[in-house]
Motif scaffolding. Structure first.
Motif, PDB file in Angstrom:
ATOM      1  N   ARG A  76       0.830  -1.206   0.000  1.00  8.78           N
ATOM      2  CA  ARG A  76       0.000   0.000   0.000  1.00  8.78           C
ATOM      3  C   ARG A  76       0.866   1.260   0.000  1.00  8.78           C
ATOM      4  NH1 ARG A  76      -2.871  -1.200   4.071  1.00  8.78           N
ATOM      5  NH2 ARG A  76      -1.810  -0.011   5.704  1.00  8.78           N
ATOM      6  N   GLN A  77       1.905   1.274   0.857  1.00 14.59           N
ATOM      7  CA  GLN A  77       2.788   2.449   0.936  1.00 14.59           C
ATOM      8  C   GLN A  77       3.537   2.649  -0.371  1.00 14.59           C
ATOM      9  OE1 GLN A  77       2.906   4.622   3.661  1.00 14.59           O
ATOM     10  NE2 GLN A  77       3.922   5.859   2.094  1.00 14.59           N
ATOM     11  N   ASN A  78       3.958   1.524  -0.973  1.00 13.50           N
ATOM     12  CA  ASN A  78       4.663   1.594  -2.253  1.00 13.50           C
ATOM     13  C   ASN A  78       3.796   2.277  -3.309  1.00 13.50           C
ATOM     14  OD1 ASN A  78       7.311   0.774  -2.611  1.00 13.50           O
ATOM     15  ND2 ASN A  78       6.771  -0.916  -3.949  1.00 13.50           N
ATOM     16  N   ARG A  79       2.535   1.858  -3.405  1.00 15.36           N
ATOM     17  CA  ARG A  79       1.628   2.396  -4.414  1.00 15.36           C
ATOM     18  C   ARG A  79       1.280   3.856  -4.125  1.00 15.36           C
ATOM     19  NH1 ARG A  79      -2.087  -3.158  -4.675  1.00 15.36           N
ATOM     20  NH2 ARG A  79      -0.525  -4.374  -5.858  1.00 15.36           N
ATOM     21  N   LEU A  80       1.100   4.187  -2.845  1.00 10.38           N
ATOM     22  CA  LEU A  80       0.839   5.586  -2.492  1.00 10.38           C
ATOM     23  C   LEU A  80       2.051   6.461  -2.806  1.00 10.38           C
ATOM     24  CD1 LEU A  80      -1.091   5.181   0.892  1.00 10.38           C
ATOM     25  CD2 LEU A  80      -2.018   6.075  -1.258  1.00 10.38           C
ATOM     26  N   ASN A  81       3.240   5.916  -2.630  1.00 13.65           N
ATOM     27  CA  ASN A  81       4.447   6.688  -2.940  1.00 13.65           C
ATOM     28  C   ASN A  81       4.595   6.907  -4.439  1.00 13.65           C
ATOM     29  OD1 ASN A  81       5.058   6.960  -0.265  1.00 13.65           O
ATOM     30  ND2 ASN A  81       6.718   5.467  -0.240  1.00 13.65           N
ATOM     31  N   LEU A  82       4.216   5.906  -5.243  1.00 12.80           N
ATOM     32  CA  LEU A  82       4.231   6.111  -6.697  1.00 12.80           C
ATOM     33  C   LEU A  82       3.333   7.292  -7.073  1.00 12.80           C
ATOM     34  CD1 LEU A  82       4.017   2.407  -7.977  1.00 12.80           C
ATOM     35  CD2 LEU A  82       5.936   3.980  -8.344  1.00 12.80           C
ATOM     36  N   LEU A  83       2.123   7.278  -6.506  1.00 12.81           N
ATOM     37  CA  LEU A  83       1.194   8.375  -6.781  1.00 12.81           C
ATOM     38  C   LEU A  83       1.711   9.691  -6.221  1.00 12.81           C
ATOM     39  CD1 LEU A  83      -2.123   6.459  -5.976  1.00 12.81           C
ATOM     40  CD2 LEU A  83      -1.282   7.102  -8.238  1.00 12.81           C
ATOM     41  N   GLY A  84       2.330   9.631  -5.034  1.00 12.08           N
ATOM     42  CA  GLY A  84       2.880  10.845  -4.437  1.00 12.08           C
ATOM     43  C   GLY A  84       3.990  11.439  -5.277  1.00 12.08           C
ATOM     44  N   LEU A  85       4.808  10.577  -5.892  1.00  6.05           N
ATOM     45  CA  LEU A  85       5.876  11.079  -6.762  1.00  6.05           C
ATOM     46  C   LEU A  85       5.295  11.772  -7.987  1.00  6.05           C
ATOM     47  CD1 LEU A  85       8.363   8.089  -6.542  1.00  6.05           C
ATOM     48  CD2 LEU A  85       8.807  10.418  -5.767  1.00  6.05           C
ATOM     49  N   LEU A  86       4.244  11.191  -8.574  1.00  7.31           N
ATOM     50  CA  LEU A  86       3.612  11.854  -9.714  1.00  7.31           C
ATOM     51  C   LEU A  86       3.037  13.200  -9.297  1.00  7.31           C
ATOM     52  CD1 LEU A  86       2.650  11.868 -12.626  1.00  7.31           C
ATOM     53  CD2 LEU A  86       0.598  10.640 -11.891  1.00  7.31           C
ATOM     54  N   ARG A  87       2.372  13.224  -8.153  1.00  8.95           N
ATOM     55  CA  ARG A  87       1.842  14.494  -7.639  1.00  8.95           C
ATOM     56  C   ARG A  87       2.963  15.514  -7.475  1.00  8.95           C
ATOM     57  NH1 ARG A  87       0.846  14.080  -1.546  1.00  8.95           N
ATOM     58  NH2 ARG A  87       3.129  13.985  -1.765  1.00  8.95           N
ATOM     59  N   ASN A  88       4.097  15.094  -6.931  1.00 13.86           N
ATOM     60  CA  ASN A  88       5.200  16.020  -6.664  1.00 13.86           C
ATOM     61  C   ASN A  88       5.793  16.569  -7.952  1.00 13.86           C
ATOM     62  OD1 ASN A  88       4.675  15.347  -4.045  1.00 13.86           O
ATOM     63  ND2 ASN A  88       6.583  14.228  -3.692  1.00 13.86           N
ATOM     64  N   HIS A  89       5.886  15.713  -8.975  1.00 11.42           N
ATOM     65  CA  HIS A  89       6.375  16.216 -10.267  1.00 11.42           C
ATOM     66  C   HIS A  89       5.417  17.276 -10.814  1.00 11.42           C
ATOM     67  CE1 HIS A  89       9.841  13.584 -11.279  1.00 11.42           C
ATOM     68  NE2 HIS A  89       9.246  12.729 -10.445  1.00 11.42           N
TER      69      HIS A  89
END
Length: 711
Positions: free
Chosen positions: A685-698
């Motif tokens: 779950r954390q891995n997938r949220l971090n993927l989305l968080g990285l896209l948000r940050n970009h």
């Protein structure tokens, strides 16, 4: 349909009140008549220094009859055991009907008593008699006066009233103690050219009857007449008139029958700076100066004044005005010569005698602070030695002309005279220009400073005022802004944007607040709170300028108003404009849904918004599907594009990268290999949220897509 005329005759009104009063009537009278179902076909407003008037064309003779439904008390309170209670009786009496006329009806709030009434329309004259005193006495303005032994207040004494409905006099009375002004059909003509009363047979005759008595009642027509006469007079002399809109409007309301009169002054006064002669003529005498060409400031020794007197006396009028301007210009020459008898820097010490603000000390103290702030600006801009030297000198001299005799007489010339005195004193041209430019923009339509020295000193001056006044607690409230702090902050931002000065405004404000806090004479308390207030204030100004002046959509402005808005003001403007172009071109649609969905879900994670690199935040071994691995690979490809966009502010690269990532992320959400983001396994779950968080940050490098509303 009828025509109604109301004319309020007075002693000479202030020019500003004439236009203000007509504007108030334009707002009030049609609205009130509409509300009363008595709307005329046309409404005309007229005014001169001696009268205010309104003409209603096509006025209905009376209001239309209407049927009105009136809601009364609840049925339970109105009737008990089928008999009317005191509530029903009182309601019936208040409406002038019998109890038998009451009806009980169900509503969404229960049963209530109603009554239908046929209300006959009232006659127009009866309504006007009630409204007109309110129209006259409801006018607002400055410096109202009382006269005689009454309490009636108006800018000048009211001397006559005309109230005509077609050919009939409408009976009106204004009482002012023992003085009573009764309406009539007698108006007044021009005080000099037609001193006899002007009888008005019908309201429809008003405009032409007054013109025959040498009164041009229509301000717009009077304005055009003045403008045409001034241009014709200038043309006859081979010159070009300087027609200030503000002066033209004022003169329009100073005369009833304008006549252009050409006057002359001694050519020796042309040695004065043209700004001095112009302000003498315009501000003090209401003259229109003449210049030799449209694209220069070289004056001619002539002026045009607008007379309200006898046109046959033009020669006498011209000579009288020439004597007055000769005395005025002689005073100006005396001030000019006296000021130039010493160098400009000799006036700096006298600034100790001028108070800037009670809690902030003298103007000399302000000049010292301006110099310190200018040094901070030079440090941030990494300026070379020579511009630093010019900036320091300009900051030292920028307020010196405030204590000269010329600026003491004409405060509007501050900066203008400083520039001229600096050049006369041998100061470098860059310094002299900056003394003038640091006041720019003076108004909404004024230009911004064009030189680096003027820009830096102008920003430093305004930042000192902003931090200083905020430190005293005198913040703008509502429409009240006595120190023009909003305008000052707007000027700072507009100068930064126009000149593309790469300033970190947040850091600069921190530095200035620290300087103020360390100055024992200023007694600044709670510097942290002061810093927060200033940053919030500037953020509001950024928001207002982007929306109101640049026309950026409100949600796109919200998307860029983050921590970087003040640390990089140039970038916040560029990003807002880029997002607006994205929306208009349709490019926003290609990435909006994907990025916005990722942004919403990423909020449930814990990834810091500054993180862009997947190393250390995404565990490759915990990626369970091809869509996750493709997502990670797409982010790794996006990273150099985002970094390049950050370095160059070329956000095309970033958006192109987001466009490439979008299909991959859509497959992650909804494709054959889609995953459940909120998986039971906490690591997955954390891995997938971090993927989305990285896209948000970009995407955050450009703006907060979560703040953007889908178009």
């Amino acid at each position: 349909m009828a025509t109604f005329l109301l004319e309020v005759g007075t002693e000479e009104l202030p020019a500003s009140f004439v236009s203000d009063a007509l504007h108030q009537w334009q707002t009030r009278i049609p609205a009130e008549l509409d509300e009363l179902a008595l709307s005329p076909e046309a409404v005309h407003f007229y005014g001169t220094p001696r009268r205010l008037a309104v003409v209603l064309d096509g006025l209905p003779p009376r209001q239309p009859d209407r049927r009105e439904e009136v809601k009364g008390p609840p049925a339970q309170a109105a009737f008990k055991a089928g008999q009317p209670t005191q509530a029903a009786l009182g309601f019936a009496k208040s409406r002038g009907v019998e109890v038998t006329a009451l009806e009980v009806r169900d509503t969404d709030k229960g049963a209530f008593v109603f009554v239908n009434q046929d209300i006959p329309g009232r006659a127009a004259p009866d309504i006007l008699i009630e409204l007109i005193p309110q129209w006259i006495l409801g006018l607002e303005g400055k410096r109202f006066m009382r006269w005689g032994d009454g309490d009636l207040r108006f800018p000048r004494p009211i001397r006559w009233l005309v109230a005509l409905l077609d050919g009939e006099v409408l009976p009106l009375t204004l009482e002012n103690g023992s003085t009573v002004c009764v309406s009539d059909r007698l108006s007044e003509g021009h005080r000099v050219l037609h001193p006899a009363p002007v009888p008005l047979r019908r309201a429809q005759d008003y405009v032409e009857a007054l013109r025959s008595a040498y009164v041009e009642i229509d301000p717009a027509a009077r304005r055009l007449l003045i403008e045409r006469q001034v241009k014709e007079a200038a043309k006859s002399l081979g010159g070009v008139p300087m027609i200030s809109p503000a002066l033209l409007n004022e003169v329009t309301n100073l005369v009833e029958w304008p006549t252009a009169v050409v006057g002359k002054f001694d050519t020796g006064f042309l040695e004065l700076p043209p700004e001095v002669a112009i302000i003498e003529m315009e501000s003090h005498q209401r003259y229109f100066p003449l210049r030799q060409s449209a694209d220069g400031l070289t004056l001619m020794p002539y002026f045009v004044t607008i007379s309200n007197g006898d046109p046959s006396k033009q020669a006498i009028i011209a000579e009288g005005n020439a004597r007055v301007i000769r005395a005025r210009l002689s005073d100006g020459k005396f001030f000019f010569d006296a000021d130039r008898a010493q160098p400009l820097d000799a006036f700096v010490a006298k600034l100790e005698t001028v108070t800037f603000e009670e809690q902030l000390g003298s103007m000399a103290a302000k000049v010292k602070r301006i110099g310190a702030i200018a040094d901070h600006l030079c440090d941030q801009l990494n300026l070379a030695a020579q511009p630093r030297q010019h900036i320091r000198r300009a900051a030292y001299l920028c307020k010196a002309d405030l204590v000269t005799q010329m600026v003491g007489e004409f405060p509007e010339l501050q900066g203008v005279m400083g520039q001229k005195y600096a050049l006369h004193s041998g100061e470098p041209e860059a310094v002299a220009t900056a003394i003038f430019e640091h006041y720019l923009p003076r108004g909404a339509q004024d230009r911004l400073p064009q030189t680096l020295v003027g820009q830096v000193v102008g920003i430093a001056d305004r930042l000192d005022t902003l931090v200083g006044i905020f430190s005293t607690g005198q913040l703008p409230k509502g429409s009240s802004d006595p120190f023009a702090l909003r305008r000052a902050a707007n000027a700072v931002l507009n100068i930064l944007w126009s000149a593309e000065l790469p300033l970190n405004l947040a850091r600069l404000l921190d530095t200035i607040v620290c300087d103020f806090a360390q100055d024992e004479a200023l007694q600044v308390n709670a510097p942290e709170a002061l810093r927060t207030q200033l940053q919030d204030f500037f953020l509001q100004r950024v928001q207002t300028l982007l929306q109101d002046e640049l026309g950026i959509d409100y949600d796109l402005v919200n998307a860029v108003l983050g921590d970087r808005a003040l640390s990089d003001p140039l970038d916040v403007k560029d990003r807002a404009l880029f997002l607006q172009n994205m929306r208009h071109s349709g490019r926003m649609d290609k990435v909006y849904e994907t990025v916005n969905r990722a942004t919403r879900l990423a909020a449930q994670g814990t990834l810091d918004t500054q993180v862009l690199e997947p190393d250390g935040v995404v565990t490759a071994a915990a990626l369970e599907s091809r869509s996750e691995r493709a997502f990670l690979a797409a982010l790794q490809t996006l990273l150099p594009q985002t970094q390049a966009a950050q370095a160059s502010r070329n956000y095309d690269q970033l958006v192109a990268g987001l466009e490439q990532v979008a299909p991959v992320v859509n497959n992650f959400f909804d494709g054959p290999d889609s995953v459940l983001v909120m998986a039971d396994d906490p690591t997955v779950r954390q891995n997938r949220l971090n993927l989305l968080g990285l896209l948000r940050n970009h995407a955050l490098v450009l703006g907060d897509f979560g703040a953007i509303v889908k178009g």
